[in-house]
Write a protein that holds these residues in place. Structure first.
Motif, PDB file in Angstrom:
ATOM      1  N   GLY A   1       0.834  -1.201   0.000  1.00  0.00           N
ATOM      2  CA  GLY A   1       0.000   0.000   0.000  1.00  0.00           C
ATOM      3  C   GLY A   1       0.867   1.250   0.000  1.00  0.00           C
ATOM      4  N   TYR A   2       0.318   2.328  -0.529  1.00  0.00           N
ATOM      5  CA  TYR A   2       1.055   3.594  -0.641  1.00  0.00           C
ATOM      6  C   TYR A   2       1.493   4.117   0.715  1.00  0.00           C
ATOM      7  CZ  TYR A   2       1.819   8.582  -1.557  1.00  0.00           C
ATOM      8  OH  TYR A   2       2.360   9.831  -1.634  1.00  0.00           O
ATOM      9  N   HIS A   3       0.559   4.159   1.673  1.00  0.00           N
ATOM     10  CA  HIS A   3       0.865   4.798   2.958  1.00  0.00           C
ATOM     11  C   HIS A   3       1.888   4.018   3.784  1.00  0.00           C
ATOM     12  CE1 HIS A   3      -2.044   7.971   2.410  1.00  0.00           C
ATOM     13  NE2 HIS A   3      -2.969   7.076   2.077  1.00  0.00           N
ATOM     14  N   ALA A   4       1.989   2.727   3.562  1.00  0.00           N
ATOM     15  CA  ALA A   4       2.936   1.917   4.342  1.00  0.00           C
ATOM     16  C   ALA A   4       4.321   1.889   3.697  1.00  0.00           C
ATOM     17  CB  ALA A   4       2.404   0.496   4.495  1.00  0.00           C
ATOM     18  N   THR A   5       4.463   2.505   2.538  1.00  0.00           N
ATOM     19  CA  THR A   5       5.738   2.483   1.823  1.00  0.00           C
ATOM     20  C   THR A   5       6.478   3.808   2.031  1.00  0.00           C
ATOM     21  OG1 THR A   5       4.752   1.048   0.144  1.00  0.00           O
ATOM     22  CG2 THR A   5       6.773   2.207  -0.473  1.00  0.00           C
ATOM     23  N   THR A   6       7.764   3.728   2.313  1.00  0.00           N
ATOM     24  CA  THR A   6       8.565   4.951   2.441  1.00  0.00           C
ATOM     25  C   THR A   6       9.446   5.102   1.199  1.00  0.00           C
ATOM     26  OG1 THR A   6      10.409   3.817   3.498  1.00  0.00           O
ATOM     27  CG2 THR A   6       8.674   4.655   4.954  1.00  0.00           C
ATOM     28  N   THR A   7       9.928   6.308   0.971  1.00  0.00           N
ATOM     29  CA  THR A   7      10.839   6.511  -0.162  1.00  0.00           C
ATOM     30  C   THR A   7      12.131   5.713   0.075  1.00  0.00           C
ATOM     31  OG1 THR A   7      11.518   8.582   0.886  1.00  0.00           O
ATOM     32  CG2 THR A   7       9.981   8.746  -0.952  1.00  0.00           C
ATOM     33  N   ARG A   8      12.459   5.513   1.345  1.00  0.00           N
ATOM     34  CA  ARG A   8      13.622   4.679   1.685  1.00  0.00           C
ATOM     35  C   ARG A   8      13.409   3.228   1.204  1.00  0.00           C
ATOM     36  NH1 ARG A   8      17.981   4.846   5.278  1.00  0.00           N
ATOM     37  NH2 ARG A   8      17.466   7.017   5.701  1.00  0.00           N
TER      38      ARG A   8
ATOM     39  N   PRO B   1      18.575   6.699  -0.582  1.00  0.00           N
ATOM     40  CA  PRO B   1      17.493   7.693  -0.563  1.00  0.00           C
ATOM     41  C   PRO B   1      17.901   8.995  -1.254  1.00  0.00           C
ATOM     42  CG  PRO B   1      17.673   6.616   1.570  1.00  0.00           C
ATOM     43  CD  PRO B   1      18.825   6.134   0.751  1.00  0.00           C
ATOM     44  N   ALA B   2      19.148   9.375  -1.123  1.00  0.00           N
ATOM     45  CA  ALA B   2      19.608  10.619  -1.757  1.00  0.00           C
ATOM     46  C   ALA B   2      19.508  10.518  -3.287  1.00  0.00           C
ATOM     47  CB  ALA B   2      21.041  10.928  -1.344  1.00  0.00           C
ATOM     48  N   ALA B   3      19.811   9.326  -3.811  1.00  0.00           N
ATOM     49  CA  ALA B   3      19.729   9.128  -5.269  1.00  0.00           C
ATOM     50  C   ALA B   3      18.278   9.237  -5.738  1.00  0.00           C
ATOM     51  CB  ALA B   3      20.315   7.766  -5.643  1.00  0.00           C
ATOM     52  N   LEU B   4      17.345   8.756  -4.886  1.00  0.00           N
ATOM     53  CA  LEU B   4      15.917   8.866  -5.251  1.00  0.00           C
ATOM     54  C   LEU B   4      15.509  10.329  -5.391  1.00  0.00           C
ATOM     55  CD1 LEU B   4      12.930   6.810  -3.958  1.00  0.00           C
ATOM     56  CD2 LEU B   4      12.774   9.295  -3.862  1.00  0.00           C
ATOM     57  N   TYR B   5      15.968  11.175  -4.450  1.00  0.00           N
ATOM     58  CA  TYR B   5      15.533  12.575  -4.447  1.00  0.00           C
ATOM     59  C   TYR B   5      16.014  13.370  -5.657  1.00  0.00           C
ATOM     60  CZ  TYR B   5      13.415  11.866   0.060  1.00  0.00           C
ATOM     61  OH  TYR B   5      12.605  11.407   1.064  1.00  0.00           O
ATOM     62  N   ILE B   6      17.027  12.838  -6.325  1.00  0.00           N
ATOM     63  CA  ILE B   6      17.450  13.492  -7.577  1.00  0.00           C
ATOM     64  C   ILE B   6      16.315  13.422  -8.603  1.00  0.00           C
ATOM     65  CG2 ILE B   6      19.088  13.361  -9.527  1.00  0.00           C
ATOM     66  CD1 ILE B   6      21.126  12.189  -7.518  1.00  0.00           C
ATOM     67  N   HIS B   7      15.579  12.295  -8.583  1.00  0.00           N
ATOM     68  CA  HIS B   7      14.552  12.064  -9.610  1.00  0.00           C
ATOM     69  C   HIS B   7      13.142  12.409  -9.151  1.00  0.00           C
ATOM     70  CE1 HIS B   7      17.613  10.188 -12.041  1.00  0.00           C
ATOM     71  NE2 HIS B   7      18.002   9.505 -10.966  1.00  0.00           N
ATOM     72  N   TYR B   8      12.846  12.171  -7.877  1.00  0.00           N
ATOM     73  CA  TYR B   8      11.481  12.407  -7.372  1.00  0.00           C
ATOM     74  C   TYR B   8      11.575  13.122  -6.032  1.00  0.00           C
ATOM     75  CZ  TYR B   8      10.662   8.717 -10.794  1.00  0.00           C
ATOM     76  OH  TYR B   8      10.648   7.976 -11.941  1.00  0.00           O
ATOM     77  N   LYS B   9      10.908  14.265  -5.950  1.00  0.00           N
ATOM     78  CA  LYS B   9      11.023  15.047  -4.714  1.00  0.00           C
ATOM     79  C   LYS B   9      10.188  14.460  -3.587  1.00  0.00           C
ATOM     80  CE  LYS B   9      12.561  19.256  -6.748  1.00  0.00           C
ATOM     81  NZ  LYS B   9      12.348  18.723  -8.116  1.00  0.00           N
ATOM     82  N   THR B  10       9.076  13.833  -3.936  1.00  0.00           N
ATOM     83  CA  THR B  10       8.199  13.265  -2.900  1.00  0.00           C
ATOM     84  C   THR B  10       7.690  11.893  -3.343  1.00  0.00           C
ATOM     85  OG1 THR B  10       6.206  14.204  -3.884  1.00  0.00           O
ATOM     86  CG2 THR B  10       7.339  15.573  -2.248  1.00  0.00           C
ATOM     87  N   LYS B  11       7.155  11.177  -2.385  1.00  0.00           N
ATOM     88  CA  LYS B  11       6.529   9.887  -2.671  1.00  0.00           C
ATOM     89  C   LYS B  11       5.303  10.104  -3.556  1.00  0.00           C
ATOM     90  CE  LYS B  11       4.351   7.770   0.769  1.00  0.00           C
ATOM     91  NZ  LYS B  11       3.873   6.863   1.852  1.00  0.00           N
ATOM     92  N   GLU B  12       4.586  11.203  -3.313  1.00  0.00           N
ATOM     93  CA  GLU B  12       3.387  11.505  -4.117  1.00  0.00           C
ATOM     94  C   GLU B  12       3.771  11.725  -5.573  1.00  0.00           C
ATOM     95  OE1 GLU B  12       0.018  13.713  -5.889  1.00  0.00           O
ATOM     96  OE2 GLU B  12       2.060  14.453  -5.662  1.00  0.00           O
TER      97      GLU B  12
END
Lengths: 207, 207
Positions: A37-44, A54-65
């Motif tokens: 589910g979306y709410h139980a998932t973290t960007t980590r 996690p830092a590499a993710l933020y290069i491409h997507y600023k938020t989970k939304e």
């Protein structure tokens, strides 16, 4: 899970997403959202699944939304494309309806993880993004509604309640994503053929 | 949300759950799971919604999974009851099928939060509990399959694929829980009547 989805023969479902790292993160997000589910998932969690930090993710997507929005947008665009292309095949309303239903079913069976995320996590989108997605859904509705109208006008279909029947036809196809099991006895193609027949019966198509 | 569910006229949906504190916690769990998903909900969230302490929750439920199991069990029991009772009304297979579909639709529209939790969180159940619930689902399937068989045997229905059509009929009803909106234009009764007509068409019922 991505393997099962890839086996359905869709060419590069997320092929339009570049660079490679952004695509990998999207695939990881679909898996994680579908599983927990979306709410139980973290960007980590998502970064971890994609083998990134996690830092590499933020290069491409600023938020989970932002990830959910990207998935929803591409998912809805593709579903609408599949439906529109199919409804333009065939000449009679009956042929168009059968093609639209069987293609839409195959899409929801073959891409059931994406479809589940796209269908069940609508409420988690920001208001602006939800409005955008609802507009795409209206266009899918319009494709089916138009075929039903054409069939009635041609005297080929008998449909007392066109909006209600449109809703039911789309709902039947969408729910395939919930119950379809890649280990089950029916292939996406077989379910597509069965459902095309059932929907032609719903509209009392004269063949 | 529980208010909207109560407005559908179901008498005391969780009335069999006693004492009162255990019932309150179950209602809070349904709301929380429907809103945020099972995995994103903690027992602390549920206790908080019910206005209780986490310690008070543990008196009634040892784990979060126990709450989900209780909800799934009662939800499936009630759905099966509704379906079986309806299918025993009416004398012809067509009347029984129409009654079964309209009742099952009304249940999924009126109790859409419960139905969503019960339908979408199956994978979160323990293996033992999932096996138990799958058995209840088989019995719902059997109710519809039997009506279709009876209709075919009586020469009233034309159904080339009874198991596939059973699956489609149940799927159509279940997906009402996804899209039904208490603020929408159709009442549960109206959707029930529309769907009964569409399903009679699916089986080419002679009336």
């Amino acid at each position: 899970m991505s393997t099962a989805e890839d086996m359905t023969g869709e060419d590069m479902p997320w092929g339009e997403v570049a660079p490679e790292a952004a695509r990998k993160l999207l695939v990881a997000a679909v898996e994680a959202f579908a599983e927990r589910g979306y709410h139980a998932t973290t960007t980590r969690d998502i970064a971890g699944r994609a083998g990134m930090s996690p830092a590499a993710l933020y290069i491409h997507y600023k938020t989970k939304e932002e990830l959910l929005h990207r998935i929803s947008r591409i998912g809805h665009d593709r579903a609408l494309e599949v439906l529109s292309a199919a409804s333009a095949r065939g000449t009679t309303p009956g042929e168009r309806l059968a093609a639209a239903v069987s293609s839409f079913v195959r899409w929801h069976a073959g891409r059931h993880n994406t479809a589940r995320v796209v269908q069940y996590e609508l409420d988690a989108l920001s208001e602006e993004h939800r409005t955008e997605i609802v507009e795409l859904r209206r266009r899918s509705d319009a494709v089916v509604r138009e075929i039903l109208h054409d069939g009635v006008a041609a005297g080929e279909f008998d449909v007392p309640d066109v909006p209600g029947t449109t809703l039911a036809v789309l709902s039947l196809c969408i729910d395939v994503a919930r119950w379809f099991n890649t280990g089950g006895t029916r292939t996406p193609e077989e379910v597509g053929d069965l459902y095309a027949d059932l929907v032609l019966r719903m509209v009392s198509a004269r063949t």
